[in-house]
Design an enzyme around this catalytic site. Structure first.
Site, PDB file in Angstrom:
ATOM      1  N   MET A   1     -59.031  19.058 -10.689  1.00  0.00           N
ATOM      2  CA  MET A   1     -58.974  19.963 -11.983  1.00  0.00           C
ATOM      3  C   MET A   1     -60.093  21.152 -12.014  1.00  0.00           C
ATOM      4  O   MET A   1     -61.191  20.545 -11.967  1.00  0.00           O
ATOM      5  CB  MET A   1     -59.237  19.025 -13.362  1.00  0.00           C
ATOM      6  CG  MET A   1     -58.013  18.163 -13.542  1.00  0.00           C
ATOM      7  SD  MET A   1     -56.573  18.865 -13.772  1.00  0.00           S
ATOM      8  CE  MET A   1     -56.636  19.698 -15.088  1.00  0.00           C
TER       9      MET A   1
ATOM     10  N   MET B   1     -51.177  12.819 -16.933  1.00  0.00           N
ATOM     11  CA  MET B   1     -52.472  12.742 -17.727  1.00  0.00           C
ATOM     12  C   MET B   1     -52.300  11.736 -18.808  1.00  0.00           C
ATOM     13  O   MET B   1     -52.220  12.157 -19.973  1.00  0.00           O
ATOM     14  CB  MET B   1     -52.913  13.995 -18.548  1.00  0.00           C
ATOM     15  CG  MET B   1     -53.430  15.243 -17.304  1.00  0.00           C
ATOM     16  SD  MET B   1     -53.428  16.939 -18.107  1.00  0.00           S
ATOM     17  CE  MET B   1     -51.817  17.550 -17.437  1.00  0.00           C
TER      18      MET B   1
ATOM     19  N   MET C   1     -48.644  14.664 -20.906  1.00  0.00           N
ATOM     20  CA  MET C   1     -49.737  14.213 -21.866  1.00  0.00           C
ATOM     21  C   MET C   1     -49.310  13.205 -22.947  1.00  0.00           C
ATOM     22  O   MET C   1     -48.321  13.399 -23.494  1.00  0.00           O
ATOM     23  CB  MET C   1     -50.442  15.469 -22.490  1.00  0.00           C
ATOM     24  CG  MET C   1     -50.904  16.518 -21.037  1.00  0.00           C
ATOM     25  SD  MET C   1     -51.685  17.955 -22.253  1.00  0.00           S
ATOM     26  CE  MET C   1     -51.461  19.220 -20.807  1.00  0.00           C
TER      27      MET C   1
ATOM     28  N   GLY D   1     -56.089  18.435 -20.138  1.00  0.00           N
ATOM     29  CA  GLY D   1     -55.505  18.150 -21.575  1.00  0.00           C
ATOM     30  C   GLY D   1     -55.365  19.430 -22.264  1.00  0.00           C
ATOM     31  O   GLY D   1     -54.454  19.223 -23.274  1.00  0.00           O
ATOM     32  N   PHE D   2     -55.479  20.605 -21.891  1.00  0.00           N
ATOM     33  CA  PHE D   2     -55.221  21.689 -22.469  1.00  0.00           C
ATOM     34  C   PHE D   2     -54.862  22.895 -21.686  1.00  0.00           C
ATOM     35  O   PHE D   2     -55.494  23.203 -20.530  1.00  0.00           O
ATOM     36  CB  PHE D   2     -56.540  22.146 -23.512  1.00  0.00           C
ATOM     37  CG  PHE D   2     -56.923  21.378 -24.229  1.00  0.00           C
ATOM     38  CD1 PHE D   2     -56.405  21.410 -25.656  1.00  0.00           C
ATOM     39  CD2 PHE D   2     -57.997  20.236 -23.958  1.00  0.00           C
ATOM     40  CE1 PHE D   2     -56.865  20.219 -26.631  1.00  0.00           C
ATOM     41  CE2 PHE D   2     -58.259  19.302 -25.152  1.00  0.00           C
ATOM     42  CZ  PHE D   2     -57.820  19.334 -26.199  1.00  0.00           C
ATOM     43  N   GLY D   3     -53.942  23.465 -21.943  1.00  0.00           N
ATOM     44  CA  GLY D   3     -53.321  24.819 -21.062  1.00  0.00           C
ATOM     45  C   GLY D   3     -54.343  26.043 -21.578  1.00  0.00           C
ATOM     46  O   GLY D   3     -54.955  26.022 -22.563  1.00  0.00           O
TER      47      GLY D   3
ATOM     48  N   SER E   1     -46.517  25.865 -13.703  1.00  0.00           N
ATOM     49  CA  SER E   1     -46.818  24.942 -14.707  1.00  0.00           C
ATOM     50  C   SER E   1     -45.852  25.297 -16.060  1.00  0.00           C
ATOM     51  O   SER E   1     -45.974  26.228 -16.635  1.00  0.00           O
ATOM     52  CB  SER E   1     -48.118  24.577 -15.355  1.00  0.00           C
ATOM     53  OG  SER E   1     -48.099  23.503 -16.420  1.00  0.00           O
TER      54      SER E   1
ATOM     55  N   HIS F   1     -47.724  15.685 -12.904  1.00  0.00           N
ATOM     56  CA  HIS F   1     -48.931  15.481 -13.325  1.00  0.00           C
ATOM     57  C   HIS F   1     -49.233  14.627 -14.275  1.00  0.00           C
ATOM     58  O   HIS F   1     -49.203  15.096 -15.488  1.00  0.00           O
ATOM     59  CB  HIS F   1     -49.874  16.600 -13.547  1.00  0.00           C
ATOM     60  CG  HIS F   1     -51.357  16.782 -13.702  1.00  0.00           C
ATOM     61  ND1 HIS F   1     -51.879  17.652 -14.101  1.00  0.00           N
ATOM     62  CD2 HIS F   1     -52.145  15.703 -13.445  1.00  0.00           C
ATOM     63  CE1 HIS F   1     -53.470  17.394 -14.212  1.00  0.00           C
ATOM     64  NE2 HIS F   1     -53.313  15.971 -13.840  1.00  0.00           N
TER      65      HIS F   1
ATOM     66  N   GLY G   1     -49.957  28.545 -14.728  1.00  0.00           N
ATOM     67  CA  GLY G   1     -49.243  28.531 -15.905  1.00  0.00           C
ATOM     68  C   GLY G   1     -49.128  29.738 -16.573  1.00  0.00           C
ATOM     69  O   GLY G   1     -48.084  30.477 -16.227  1.00  0.00           O
TER      70      GLY G   1
ATOM     71  N   ASP H   1     -55.871  23.131 -10.060  1.00  0.00           N
ATOM     72  CA  ASP H   1     -55.095  23.078 -11.618  1.00  0.00           C
ATOM     73  C   ASP H   1     -55.978  23.530 -12.792  1.00  0.00           C
ATOM     74  O   ASP H   1     -56.956  23.004 -12.892  1.00  0.00           O
ATOM     75  CB  ASP H   1     -54.501  21.918 -11.825  1.00  0.00           C
ATOM     76  CG  ASP H   1     -53.683  21.807 -13.182  1.00  0.00           C
ATOM     77  OD1 ASP H   1     -53.771  22.882 -13.856  1.00  0.00           O
ATOM     78  OD2 ASP H   1     -53.054  20.897 -13.649  1.00  0.00           O
TER      79      ASP H   1
ATOM     80  N   HIS I   1     -44.427  22.527 -11.603  1.00  0.00           N
ATOM     81  CA  HIS I   1     -45.612  21.478 -11.875  1.00  0.00           C
ATOM     82  C   HIS I   1     -45.311  21.099 -13.257  1.00  0.00           C
ATOM     83  O   HIS I   1     -45.012  21.944 -14.481  1.00  0.00           O
ATOM     84  CB  HIS I   1     -47.026  22.213 -12.026  1.00  0.00           C
ATOM     85  CG  HIS I   1     -48.120  21.511 -12.140  1.00  0.00           C
ATOM     86  ND1 HIS I   1     -48.538  20.434 -11.138  1.00  0.00           N
ATOM     87  CD2 HIS I   1     -48.867  21.278 -13.368  1.00  0.00           C
ATOM     88  CE1 HIS I   1     -49.696  19.948 -11.792  1.00  0.00           C
ATOM     89  NE2 HIS I   1     -49.678  20.072 -12.968  1.00  0.00           N
TER      90      HIS I   1
ATOM     91  N   ASP J   1     -46.754  18.785 -16.602  1.00  0.00           N
ATOM     92  CA  ASP J   1     -47.728  18.214 -17.347  1.00  0.00           C
ATOM     93  C   ASP J   1     -47.470  17.110 -18.241  1.00  0.00           C
ATOM     94  O   ASP J   1     -46.635  17.647 -19.179  1.00  0.00           O
ATOM     95  CB  ASP J   1     -48.634  19.454 -17.836  1.00  0.00           C
ATOM     96  CG  ASP J   1     -49.435  20.123 -16.985  1.00  0.00           C
ATOM     97  OD1 ASP J   1     -50.174  19.510 -15.756  1.00  0.00           O
ATOM     98  OD2 ASP J   1     -49.197  21.408 -16.826  1.00  0.00           O
TER      99      ASP J   1
END
Length: 225
Positions: free
Chosen positions: A138, A69, A38, A143-145, A10, A67, A198, A176, A34, A36
């Site tokens: 998930m 979100m 958002m 929403g948060f790494g 990620s 992905h 990630g 994930d 990947h 992300d």
């Protein structure tokens, strides 16, 4: 499971000032990148969007695993397919008609993925498996790494794997959140065959070597499963 493990680093964990370099660092090792996306609506954070994906797509040949979100994926998801994403995953919680959107994405040239967030039960969506190419579970809250892996989410992975096997479906089962050397085997044994990582990749001194280690662990667990 017959599918070989997919490792999808990620870029959320990479240096956003040097994304092209970050992707080049994993070429020859990663199966997917990947991405992300958002929107500060569906999830609190705001990351990158379509223009960045379009630019980054030109910098590498690694398939993009996007992905989303985001709210209103029906409006925005097709653009990522048209930009050359290999797989476009949208959230079940954000979509009124997942089957219709999956068909739209496939028509635009991408695989279609359905994501299930931490607090969403998977049972209502098991009947949709024949209509998608990927299911993303998930193992954290979207929403948060950098969050800690939640092993209790593996019950969902097992439920989806059982349905995929029972119906003999060709569906990738992706996880994930918190995937690293100490968690990937658990996820693989539960039935996952694609793994988003990630910090475990981009926090390593050698991202490519980190990917190889993760793949070996997943493959070993796959043999035992």
């Amino acid at each position: 499971m017959e599918s070989s493990p997919i490792i999808a680093p990620s870029i959320l964990a990479a240096d956003f000032a040097h994304l092209a370099d970050a992707v080049h660092d994993i070429e020859g090792a990663a199966d997917w990148v990947h991405v992300d996306v958002m929107d500060n609506h569906f999830v609190p954070n705001l990351t990158i969007g379509l223009p960045v994906v379009q630019s980054l797509r030109k910098a590498t040949t690694i398939p993009f695993d996007v992905h989303l979100m985001i709210a209103d994926p029906e409006r925005w998801a097709p653009g990522y397919a048209e930009a050359g994403a290999y797989n476009v995953t949208f959230h079940a919680e954000a979509c009124d008609d997942p089957v219709a959107l999956a068909k739209t994405l496939r028509a635009a040239g991408a695989k279609a993925g359905l994501a299930i967030d931490r607090d969403t039960p998977v049972e209502p969506y098991l009947e949709l498996l024949p209509y998608v190419d990927t299911v993303l579970i998930m193992t954290i809250k979207a929403g948060f790494g950098g969050q800690k892996f939640l092993p209790e989410m593996l019950d969902k992975v097992r439920d989806v794997r059982r349905r995929i096997t029972a119906k003999n479906l060709e569906v990738r089962l992706e996880v994930d959140g918190g995937i690293a050397v100490d968690t990937i085997e658990q996820a693989a044994e539960a039935g996952a065959d694609a793994f988003v990582a990630g910090t475990a990749v981009y926090g390593a001194e050698d991202p490519a070597e980190a990917i190889r280690k993760l793949r070996a662990l997943a493959a070993r667990a796959d043999v035992r499963a």
